[in-house]
Scaffold this motif. Structure first.
Motif, PDB file in Angstrom:
ATOM      1  N   THR A 155     -15.017   1.698  -1.047  1.00 39.42           N
ATOM      2  CA  THR A 155     -15.330   2.927  -0.319  1.00 39.42           C
ATOM      3  C   THR A 155     -14.729   4.134  -1.027  1.00 39.42           C
ATOM      4  O   THR A 155     -13.815   4.011  -1.841  1.00 39.42           O
ATOM      5  N   GLY A 167     -11.083   4.536  -0.156  1.00 42.73           N
ATOM      6  CA  GLY A 167     -10.259   3.598  -0.909  1.00 42.73           C
ATOM      7  C   GLY A 167     -10.021   4.089  -2.329  1.00 42.73           C
ATOM      8  O   GLY A 167      -8.920   3.995  -2.871  1.00 42.73           O
ATOM      9  N   LYS A 168     -11.073   4.652  -2.908  1.00 43.89           N
ATOM     10  CA  LYS A 168     -10.950   5.204  -4.262  1.00 43.89           C
ATOM     11  C   LYS A 168      -9.948   6.361  -4.263  1.00 43.89           C
ATOM     12  O   LYS A 168      -9.134   6.489  -5.178  1.00 43.89           O
ATOM     13  N   ARG A 226      -6.476   4.970  -4.149  1.00 43.77           N
ATOM     14  CA  ARG A 226      -6.066   4.452  -5.463  1.00 43.77           C
ATOM     15  C   ARG A 226      -5.732   5.597  -6.409  1.00 43.77           C
ATOM     16  O   ARG A 226      -4.759   5.531  -7.173  1.00 43.77           O
ATOM     17  N   THR A 233      -3.192   5.831   4.414  1.00 49.77           N
ATOM     18  CA  THR A 233      -2.553   4.629   3.891  1.00 49.77           C
ATOM     19  C   THR A 233      -1.597   4.032   4.919  1.00 49.77           C
ATOM     20  O   THR A 233      -1.585   2.816   5.136  1.00 49.77           O
ATOM     21  N   PHE A 280     -12.562  -2.017   1.729  1.00 50.33           N
ATOM     22  CA  PHE A 280     -12.085  -0.650   1.953  1.00 50.33           C
ATOM     23  C   PHE A 280     -11.437  -0.079   0.683  1.00 50.33           C
ATOM     24  O   PHE A 280     -11.747   1.021   0.249  1.00 50.33           O
ATOM     25  N   VAL A 281     -10.549  -0.850   0.079  1.00 47.04           N
ATOM     26  CA  VAL A 281      -9.800  -0.325  -1.074  1.00 47.04           C
ATOM     27  C   VAL A 281     -10.702  -0.170  -2.293  1.00 47.04           C
ATOM     28  O   VAL A 281     -10.643   0.837  -2.996  1.00 47.04           O
ATOM     29  N   ASN A 282     -11.565  -1.159  -2.535  1.00 45.79           N
ATOM     30  CA  ASN A 282     -12.329  -1.135  -3.787  1.00 45.79           C
ATOM     31  C   ASN A 282     -13.766  -0.659  -3.650  1.00 45.79           C
ATOM     32  O   ASN A 282     -14.400  -0.362  -4.656  1.00 45.79           O
ATOM     33  N   LEU A 284       0.841  -1.207   0.000  1.00 43.15           N
ATOM     34  CA  LEU A 284       0.000   0.000   0.000  1.00 43.15           C
ATOM     35  C   LEU A 284       0.873   1.252   0.000  1.00 43.15           C
ATOM     36  O   LEU A 284       0.640   2.194  -0.754  1.00 43.15           O
ATOM     37  N   MET A 317     -10.367  -5.427   4.018  1.00 41.63           N
ATOM     38  CA  MET A 317      -9.404  -4.599   3.275  1.00 41.63           C
ATOM     39  C   MET A 317      -9.827  -4.441   1.819  1.00 41.63           C
ATOM     40  O   MET A 317      -9.787  -3.340   1.258  1.00 41.63           O
ATOM     41  N   ASN A 318     -10.264  -5.546   1.229  1.00 43.01           N
ATOM     42  CA  ASN A 318     -10.708  -5.471  -0.158  1.00 43.01           C
ATOM     43  C   ASN A 318     -11.886  -4.508  -0.288  1.00 43.01           C
ATOM     44  O   ASN A 318     -11.949  -3.696  -1.215  1.00 43.01           O
TER      45      ASN A 318
END
Ligand SMILES: Nc1ncnc2c1ncn2[C@@H]1O[C@H](COP(=O)(O)OP(=O)(O)OP(=O)(O)O)[C@@H](O)[C@H]1O
Ligand SMILES: [Mg+2]
Lengths: 377, 238
Positions: free
Chosen positions: A241, A244-245, A248, A271, A237-239, A84, A234-235
């Motif tokens: 929310t 998360g966006k 990224r 992060t 959160f990252v993809n 991350l 975690m997935n």
């Protein structure tokens, strides 16, 4: 408002898919390593007199698989922190291994203090584990944020080697700070977790696989379940929310992200918090599993998790999971098999594990799932 | 006419390189103002200085009456300055939908977000067909549409556009300039940076000519188009 279609969609995206992916990775890594093990048995049928390798493998296979999965999940959780941070800053946070260590020490401190109150033995052990892990996550996450703020942010514009050296400095500092703290407050720095006096926790569960039975440790199961829950979270959160966006977006193009109104420094802190809290959780789970931790306990798992992140494709979250599981599986098999080779033994596990990794990286320098080969540190 | 955005004697450096040497310009409410100039003149640097990506070493940048020259980019964006950067800078691994949503980062009302998204689909129907695709897989023209849509999602008071025609086929360039006029007629003020001076001057109300970091000329777009020096240097006539 929530329609059936969107609920099933959501379940697929954030539960079925990530769990399925983990299963596929586990099965895949397990298959590859099993095939290699049997190949070895074919090449060296009797490495020692009266030891038939095939029989040994048959007997130990399920046990090695389970141990490999739990080890792999621990590596994956640590690897996420490396990946991350690399994603947003393009920098290897070498102090992350000490975040893991810190988590394991926090786990000990919390459990020890609870035990001192005398109430711990009455707690539901699942709640207890959750309580300890949450503390480790919170404090390790905050420590990671603090480290970034003090040791990395002022160096943001500097040449790439400079923050790397700062990270190594932070790593040494943390080890010694924890050691000094423990030496002063407890007079020793071998920290032994209190044990929970419950028969069902202490006694392994016998599982029958055909003719053989494997004794599965309950702590392994707890680690696996906790890791799966956290990785699913975690997935999501990252993809799934907005934050998360944002992370990224920052990791793909920091200055353009700031033009969109995203506070880049805030996203970087976030992060570090998320990566640090996963490292800390892994540390606490690891501590509960092995029983005793020290201020030096971070180095080897840290290096291995970093390797796992590179193996999977650094910067790639799914890659961290795959890399961790692959490495855990390789290590567990080597651990089980090398004992039968008189000239080698278990202490060569790491040599072989890393040789395998180097071989893979020669053929896939960007890692198993890495797409872009940017400049590497 | 009220002045929306004004640069007063702005100096910007990259290390030792003196990229803006005292730029002063003004953008009034409702206008399309264009900033033309050759490679390396400092056009992008002017926009980047307004947005706070690079910081002015001296001079003032006034937006709606307040000096924003020391603000950080996300704060500038939140004030209502949208920026479509040079080279479009789409987030390549985010989907088209996510790219658009990122543009509305500081918009809290979900209803506003979905309304604006619908407006974007009216402006750029092509984007609607591409929603689930990764930004990096779009064609150049589609990426430019996405970059503009993304910047419009925050409903900016002024839109900074950095070479929207770059690398596009002539037909597409026409289309993009039509869109710019349409966005402007719907109330958004535009500061347009272009190397394609002819096209830019055709849609703009006023223009500035930037030469190695300083403003060489400023006038109405029509007058600039008839200016002998502009015709020679920027419109390629002999
Ligand atoms: N990141 C940077 N570091 C150092 N110098 C830079 C940087 N960006 C731009 N410059 C220099 O600043 C000057 C102005 O550059 P700028 O990008 O603003 O020009 P431009 O007018 O946008 O040109 P173009 O039409 O090619 O986009 C140039 O001399 C350029 O070399
Ligand atoms: Mg430019």
């Amino acid at each position: 408002m929530v329609s059936v279609r969107s609920t099933t969609d959501w379940l697929y995206r954030y539960v079925v898919f990530p769990v399925g992916q983990m299963l596929i990775f586990i099965i895949g890594a397990g298959l590859v390593v099993s095939v290699l093990a049997y190949l070895l048995a074919f090449l060296f049928p009797e490495p020692r007199p009266n030891i038939i390798l095939v029989d040994q493998i048959n007997r130990q296979l399920p046990g090695m698989l389970i141990a490999g999965v739990s080890l792999g999940f621990v590596y994956a959780m640590i690897a996420l922190g490396y990946t991350l941070v690399y994603g947003v800053l393009k920098f290897i946070n070498f102090a992350h291994s000490e975040i893991f260590m810190f988590g394991s020490v926090i786990g000990f401190e919390v459990m020890r203090r609870l035990d001192d109150t005398g109430y711990m033995q009455g707690w539901n052990p699942i709640l207890l584990v959750a309580f300890i892990v949450l503390w480790a996550m919170l404090l390790s996450g905050l420590l990671a944020v603090l480290i970034e703020r003090i040791a990395y942010r002022p160096l943001r514009g500097a040449p790439r080697l400079v923050p790397l050296i700062s990270a190594i400095g932070v790593s040494l500092f943390l080890t010694d700070a924890v050691r000094a703290f423990q030496a002063i407050t407890r007079n020793e720095f071998n920290l032994t977790y209190p044990t929970i006096d419950l028969p069902w926790l202490k006694n392994p569960i016998p599982l029958a696989f055909g003719e053989t039975t494997v004794n599965v440790r309950v702590t392994s199961i707890i680690i696996i379940v906790a890791a799966v829950l956290m990785l699913v979270a975690m997935n999501y959160f990252v993809n799934g929310t907005k934050l998360g966006k944002g992370i990224r977006a920052v990791s793909q193009d920091m200055s353009t992200a700031s033009l969109m109104g995203i506070n880049v420094n805030y996203m970087i802190s976030l992060t570090f918090f998320v990566g640090g809290s996963f490292g800390g959780a892994a540390g606490a789970l690891f501590g509960m599993n092995v029983g005793t931790v020290t201020p030096f306990v971070g180095f080897i798992p840290g290096i291995k998790a970093f390797t796992a992140a590179v193996l999977g494709g650094i910067g790639n979250v799914t890659g961290a999971l795959l890399g961790g599981l692959a490495l855990g599986m390789i290590e567990s098999f080597l651990n089980g098999i090398l004992v039968y080779f008189p000239a080698l033994g278990q202490r060569y596990t790491d040599v072989f594990a890393f040789s395998v990794l180097i071989l893979i990286l020669i053929f896939r320098p960007s890692g198993l799932l890495g797409e872009r080969v940017d400049e590497k540190v | 006419m009220t002045t929306l955005l004004e640069l007063e004697n702005v100096h910007t450096y990259y290390g030792h390189i003196h990229a803006l040497k005292g730029v002063s310009l003004k953008v009034n409410q409702g206008e399309i103002v264009t900033l033309v100039g050759s490679n390396g003149a400092g056009k992008s640097t002017s926009l980047r200085t307004i947005s706070g990506i690079v910081r002015a070493r001296s001079g003032r940048i006034i937006f709606e009456g307040r000096d924003i020259s020391t603000m950080r980019p996300h704060d500038v964006s939140a004030l209502g300055i949208g920026h479509v950067p040079e080279g479009r800078r789409i987030f390549p691994l985010l989907t088209v939908r996510e790219n658009i949503e990122i543009g509305a980062w500081n918009v809290t009302s979900r209803a506003d977000i979905s309304d604006r998204m619908e407006q974007m689909f009216v402006l750029f129907p092509r984007l609607k067909e591409r929603l689930a695709q990764k930004g990096g897989t779009l064609s150049g023209g589609e990426q430019q549409m996405l970059a503009i849509a993304r910047a419009l999602m925050s409903a900016p008071r002024v839109l900074l556009l950095d070479e929207p025609s770059m690398g596009l086929a002539p037909v597409l360039v026409e289309g993009i300039f039509d869109i710019i006029q349409r966005i402007n007629s719907e109330g958004t003020t535009v500061l347009l940076v272009e190397q394609n001076a002819l096209m830019a001057l055709e849609v703009a109300h006023r223009g500035y000519v930037l030469q190695t970091g300083s403003i060489a000329l400023s006038d109405s777009a029509k007058a600039l188009m008839n200016n002998e020096m502009v015709r020679k240097v920027y419109l390629g006539e002999n």
